[in-house]
Enzyme design. Structure first.
Site, mmCIF file in Angstrom:
data_model
loop_
_atom_site.group_PDB
_atom_site.id
_atom_site.type_symbol
_atom_site.label_atom_id
_atom_site.label_comp_id
_atom_site.label_asym_id
_atom_site.label_seq_id
_atom_site.Cartn_x
_atom_site.Cartn_y
_atom_site.Cartn_z
ATOM 1 N N ARG A 227 -5.345 5.545 -7.820
ATOM 2 C CA ARG A 227 -5.063 6.976 -7.918
ATOM 3 C C ARG A 227 -4.919 7.407 -9.381
ATOM 4 O O ARG A 227 -5.463 8.438 -9.802
ATOM 5 C CB ARG A 227 -3.783 7.301 -7.139
ATOM 6 C CG ARG A 227 -3.892 6.968 -5.662
ATOM 7 C CD ARG A 227 -2.542 6.943 -4.966
ATOM 8 N NE ARG A 227 -1.918 8.266 -4.976
ATOM 9 C CZ ARG A 227 -0.675 8.498 -4.571
ATOM 10 N NH1 ARG A 227 0.084 7.490 -4.150
ATOM 11 N NH2 ARG A 227 -0.184 9.719 -4.599
ATOM 12 N N THR B 40 -1.780 5.522 2.156
ATOM 13 C CA THR B 40 -3.003 4.733 2.037
ATOM 14 C C THR B 40 -3.116 3.850 3.268
ATOM 15 O O THR B 40 -2.137 3.238 3.690
ATOM 16 C CB THR B 40 -2.985 3.873 0.768
ATOM 17 O OG1 THR B 40 -2.923 4.719 -0.386
ATOM 18 C CG2 THR B 40 -4.225 2.995 0.671
ATOM 19 N N LEU C 140 0.863 -1.172 0.000
ATOM 20 C CA LEU C 140 0.000 0.000 0.000
ATOM 21 C C LEU C 140 0.901 1.224 0.000
ATOM 22 O O LEU C 140 1.977 1.209 0.617
ATOM 23 C CB LEU C 140 -0.908 0.028 1.233
ATOM 24 C CG LEU C 140 -1.981 -1.054 1.353
ATOM 25 C CD1 LEU C 140 -2.730 -0.904 2.680
ATOM 26 C CD2 LEU C 140 -2.966 -1.005 0.188
ATOM 27 N N ASP C 141 0.473 2.287 -0.664
ATOM 28 C CA ASP C 141 1.257 3.518 -0.648
ATOM 29 C C ASP C 141 1.393 4.032 0.779
ATOM 30 O O ASP C 141 0.575 3.724 1.650
ATOM 31 C CB ASP C 141 0.586 4.587 -1.519
ATOM 32 C CG ASP C 141 0.557 4.202 -2.989
ATOM 33 O OD1 ASP C 141 1.421 3.419 -3.407
ATOM 34 O OD2 ASP C 141 -0.339 4.689 -3.706
ATOM 35 N N LYS C 142 2.405 4.842 1.000
ATOM 36 C CA LYS C 142 2.706 5.363 2.337
ATOM 37 C C LYS C 142 1.470 5.917 3.034
ATOM 38 O O LYS C 142 1.232 5.627 4.211
ATOM 39 C CB LYS C 142 3.781 6.448 2.233
ATOM 40 C CG LYS C 142 4.080 7.163 3.537
ATOM 41 C CD LYS C 142 5.097 8.265 3.335
ATOM 42 C CE LYS C 142 5.338 9.053 4.617
ATOM 43 N NZ LYS C 142 6.302 10.163 4.425
#
Length: 324
Positions: free
Chosen positions: A237, A142, A138-140
């Site tokens: 995104r 998210t 997961l992105d930082k």
């Protein structure tokens, strides 16, 4: 750096007639089928003393298999006592609810303080599992659910399940713009042609599919539920931004905030202060990599998104949909 791996085994009779790559995947379950195929093609596999580079060759049973292959050595990272919100754990896997701000894997600018560093502390021996058991990211900024493999066999099966699109992941999001209905975005994603840290829809990219449905409509925003078929970097995104519905707070793909006309001071303040993409991994469903039991977890929407939904809902109730 690499280390050399040596494996030797006799093919069981019950595997008669199967392809070599399938046989080796069953005989050596600690290693993925794609890695085993690479070994065969590279000439690292001998059958009865002879190199065999044909994955599709059939076996008869009782053949002597010898594998001499190079494995990349994992970079050693420091274990750090970082608190984790553990939703589920057994001897094979762990499911966590990742907070915003936690980077998953060390990289440029994030040498420590990551999920990987935390896992090395919380799970003794996980350093022997590639990427400390991290199967997906997961992105930082998210939030939400991630599954971690605690053993090599568990990781091998989870990676294969992910590649086969057998793991179900659903997300909650708040985007700019009012959508009229749900749908599917099926557009390839790759590196941005000029901004190398960004991703973009590009015909030279990899296939990417995102399904979405509308949960709530606000004056100038929409609350969405999304399901991924693929797991490309920044997929949700990029796909939503490409369709002109970027996520609220996305620092890369959203541009400037887009408040509705006559928005209250409170709503304007919250939109300006929302500095992360409004995206949360809310549901995860998979077959347990060892027992095959179907498991499902849900993570509650984080407080910042709950607050944002509430004020957007109140703004819509006050003004209706006619002043966007």
């Amino acid at each position: 750096m690499t280390k050399q791996l040596k494996l030797s085994e006799i093919v069981p009779d019950h595997l008669f007639g199967k392809r070599l790559d399938q046989v080796l995947a069953e005989m050596f379950p600690d290693y993925s089928r794609s890695r085993i195929k690479e070994w065969i093609l590279a000439g690292a596999v001998k059958v009865n003393g002879e190199v065999n580079t044909k994955p599709r060759d059939k076996v008869l049973g009782e053949e002597q298999i010898d594998i001499l292959a190079d494995l990349p050595e994992e970079v050693r990272f420091l274990a750090e006592d970082i608190e984790l919100n553990i939703v589920y754990e057994d001897e094979h896997i762990m499911v966590i609810n990742k907070p915003a701000g936690l980077v998953v894997h060390p990289g440029a600018g994030n040498a420590d303080g990551t999920l990987l560093n935390a896992l090395l502390h919380h799970v003794p021996g996980i350093g022997e599992v590639p990427r400390a058991g991290i199967v997906h990211r997961l992105d930082k900024d998210t939030t939400g659910l991630m599954v971690i493999a605690k053993t090599i066999p568990a990781q091998t099966h989870l990676v294969e399940a992910m590649q086969a699109r057998e793991i179900v992941r659903e997300y909650e999001a708040i985007c700019h713009g009012t959508m009229t209905s749900g749908g599917t975005i099926d557009e390839p994603i790759g590196r941005h042609p000029t901004k190398r840290t960004h991703m973009a829809v590009t015909q030279s990219g990899k296939a990417a599919t995102t399904h979405f449905r509308v949960m709530e409509k606000y004056r100038a925003h929409t609350r969405l539920r999304l399901r991924l078929e693929t797991g490309r970097t920044h997929q949700i995104r990029v796909h939503l931004s490409f369709n002109n519905y970027p996520l609220v707070g996305d620092p890369v793909y959203a541009g400037r905030p887009r408040p509705p006309r006559k928005a209250s001071a409170e709503l304007l303040a919250i939109l300006r202060a929302f500095k992360r993409q409004a995206l949360h991994a809310a549901m995860l469903r998979l077959a347990h990599p060892i027992t095959s039991e179907i498991l499902e977890w849900h993570a509650p929407i984080p407080d910042d998104m709950v607050q944002l939904n509430a004020i957007l809902r109140a703004d819509t109730a006050e003004h209706g949909f006619d002043l966007v």
